[in-house]
Design a protein around this motif. Sequence first.
Motif, short mmCIF file in Angstrom:
data_model
loop_
_atom_site.label_atom_id
_atom_site.label_comp_id
_atom_site.label_asym_id
_atom_site.label_seq_id
_atom_site.Cartn_x
_atom_site.Cartn_y
_atom_site.Cartn_z
N LEU A 24 0.82 -1.22 0.00
CA LEU A 24 0.00 0.00 0.00
C LEU A 24 0.85 1.26 0.00
O LEU A 24 0.57 2.24 -0.69
N VAL A 25 1.91 1.22 0.85
CA VAL A 25 2.82 2.37 0.90
C VAL A 25 3.45 2.61 -0.46
O VAL A 25 3.56 3.75 -0.95
N LEU A 26 3.88 1.49 -1.11
CA LEU A 26 4.49 1.63 -2.44
C LEU A 26 3.51 2.20 -3.46
O LEU A 26 3.87 3.03 -4.29
N VAL A 27 2.24 1.75 -3.38
CA VAL A 27 1.21 2.26 -4.29
C VAL A 27 1.00 3.76 -4.07
O VAL A 27 0.92 4.55 -5.02
N ILE A 28 0.93 4.14 -2.77
CA ILE A 28 0.72 5.56 -2.43
C ILE A 28 1.89 6.40 -2.92
O ILE A 28 1.73 7.47 -3.54
N VAL A 29 3.11 5.89 -2.64
CA VAL A 29 4.31 6.63 -3.07
C VAL A 29 4.35 6.75 -4.59
O VAL A 29 4.67 7.80 -5.16
N ALA A 30 4.02 5.64 -5.27
CA ALA A 30 4.03 5.64 -6.73
C ALA A 30 3.02 6.64 -7.28
O ALA A 30 3.30 7.38 -8.24
N ASN A 31 1.82 6.67 -6.64
CA ASN A 31 0.80 7.63 -7.08
C ASN A 31 1.23 9.06 -6.83
O ASN A 31 1.00 9.95 -7.65
N LEU A 32 1.82 9.29 -5.65
CA LEU A 32 2.32 10.64 -5.34
C LEU A 32 3.38 11.07 -6.36
O LEU A 32 3.42 12.22 -6.82
N PHE A 33 4.26 10.11 -6.68
CA PHE A 33 5.30 10.39 -7.65
C PHE A 33 4.69 10.71 -9.02
O PHE A 33 5.08 11.65 -9.70
N ARG A 34 3.69 9.85 -9.40
CA ARG A 34 3.03 10.07 -10.69
C ARG A 34 2.34 11.42 -10.74
O ARG A 34 2.44 12.17 -11.73
N ILE A 35 1.61 11.76 -9.66
CA ILE A 35 0.87 13.02 -9.62
C ILE A 35 1.80 14.22 -9.58
O ILE A 35 1.62 15.22 -10.28
N SER A 36 2.83 14.12 -8.73
CA SER A 36 3.70 15.28 -8.53
C SER A 36 4.68 15.49 -9.68
O SER A 36 5.11 16.62 -9.93
#
Length: 540
Positions: A24-36
């Motif tokens: 979940l953390v990796l998914v969140i980080v990946a999404n944050l990275f994608r968004i930012s």
Amino acid sequence: MTAGTPVKMKNRLHKKVSAVAVLLVLVIVANLFRISIFQYGFYDDYANSHQLRPETIKAQRGTIYDRNMEVLAQSATVWDISISPKDIASGYQEKPEELAAKREKIAKGLAEILDGDYEDILKRTEKTSSQYELVGKKVEKETADAVRSFIKENKYTNEINLTENVKRYYPNNELASSVIGFTGSDLQGLYGIESKYDSVLKGTDGYVVALKNALSENMPQSYEQRYDPVDGNSLRLTIDENIQSFVEKTLKDVVAQHNPVGGACAIVMDCNTGAVLAMADYPNYDLNNPFTIYDEALAQSILEITDETEQKEARSTALSSQWTNKNISYTYHPGSTFKTVVAAAALEEDKVSLASSFYCPGYVKMSGYTMRCNQRSGHGQISFTDALVHSCNPAFMDIGALIGGDTFYDYLKSFGVMEKTGVDLPGEASGLFYERKYLNDPANYGTSYLITSSFGQSFRITPMQLVRAVAAIVNGGYVLEPYIVSEVVDADGNTVEKNEKTVLRQVISQQTSETMRTLMEQVVTEGTASAAKTPGYRVG
């Protein structure tokens, strides 16, 4: 089951939970990275569109001056007045009587200041889902100041807004209307110089960005950023306001005296440079009110059309005709004025001399037609000089035949009457001509075309084309590119671009030009153009 089984099961569960948590953390980080990183632009624009309120600040359109820097067209700051029904109702949702009183006060106050419709403004105040309702457009400073006072007295900072705008003014009203043209509601150039040089004059708009809250309301005393507009460059024309005024007055008198169908037009051009000093049409129109039809009889006849579609079409046609610059857009048979071109070609080709003799019986019959001279009884035996001075048609028919079809056609091209002049105005026409073969093919009336063209019939050109050709005859033989704009000037008065004399080619020699100047002057002093005599001037 052994004693260690629950422990093992517990360890496996912890590992699974930990793995899920890490995932979940990796998914969140990946999404944050994608968004930012990859979608930053999208979400930044989305946030700005919902949090920031931009308001356009119109750039000042450049000024148009005459050759002496007298203002012909200029812009000035005006203001648009708008209300925010949403802000008017804010805080009054549970006070209907007070809200009604507030709306009435705003509507009454603005109606008085703007000389507007009270009922219309009142209805606009009731559109509670709207934050922008325009109630006054392009008002002058005095009116805008009165609105500001009304806002200040009643603390209507959010309810009533003033936005800078720009209005175009033409201080001389109808002067040079077909040359200058006018702008539309958004200050885009629609006709004339205003259209041709729109990209030079218009500049770049600025804007103010203000922060708004979740209710789309302006947040007072919060973020606001102003981006100043970049004003357009100005134009200095070759037009001389004094000469233009004189020409327009003369045209008005001519039309009143002779009542020509379609009016009249005139050009004054410096023969040595191609600079246009005046260009006028009559009837003309008021540049400050271009959508008013100024031919009263025509306007009335359009009003009497009962079919709405037909009336609309008739009005559109009338306005288009009113705005058209006849000097460059209308074609006509040049008639005897074209004999100057034919005479110059004949002299240049040594087909005639000043002493050459011709016989004029008063008419010539050809292909079943009788073509007459202006002197019906005929000139009898007449010299080349007198043929031009007294505008003898039969003599020029013979002169055209001496030049010959091919050579005649070549001179038409060389004098520039088969091409657009390139004058820097929109809507220039190029004239109407027969093909070269028709001048040399008797079966296709070649001889008739050549004969009638020799005294300015059988083809059509624009006044600007004729003026340029005649200028070449008297300036040493040089065909020039006429021009209206002499300089492009920036906001600091610096010259950005300069237009000067442009020679395209030499069509006759200096000697032929000098001879033609003498002959053309004799047309005025001794011949058919005696009415053009002007004390103190040599006139050809």
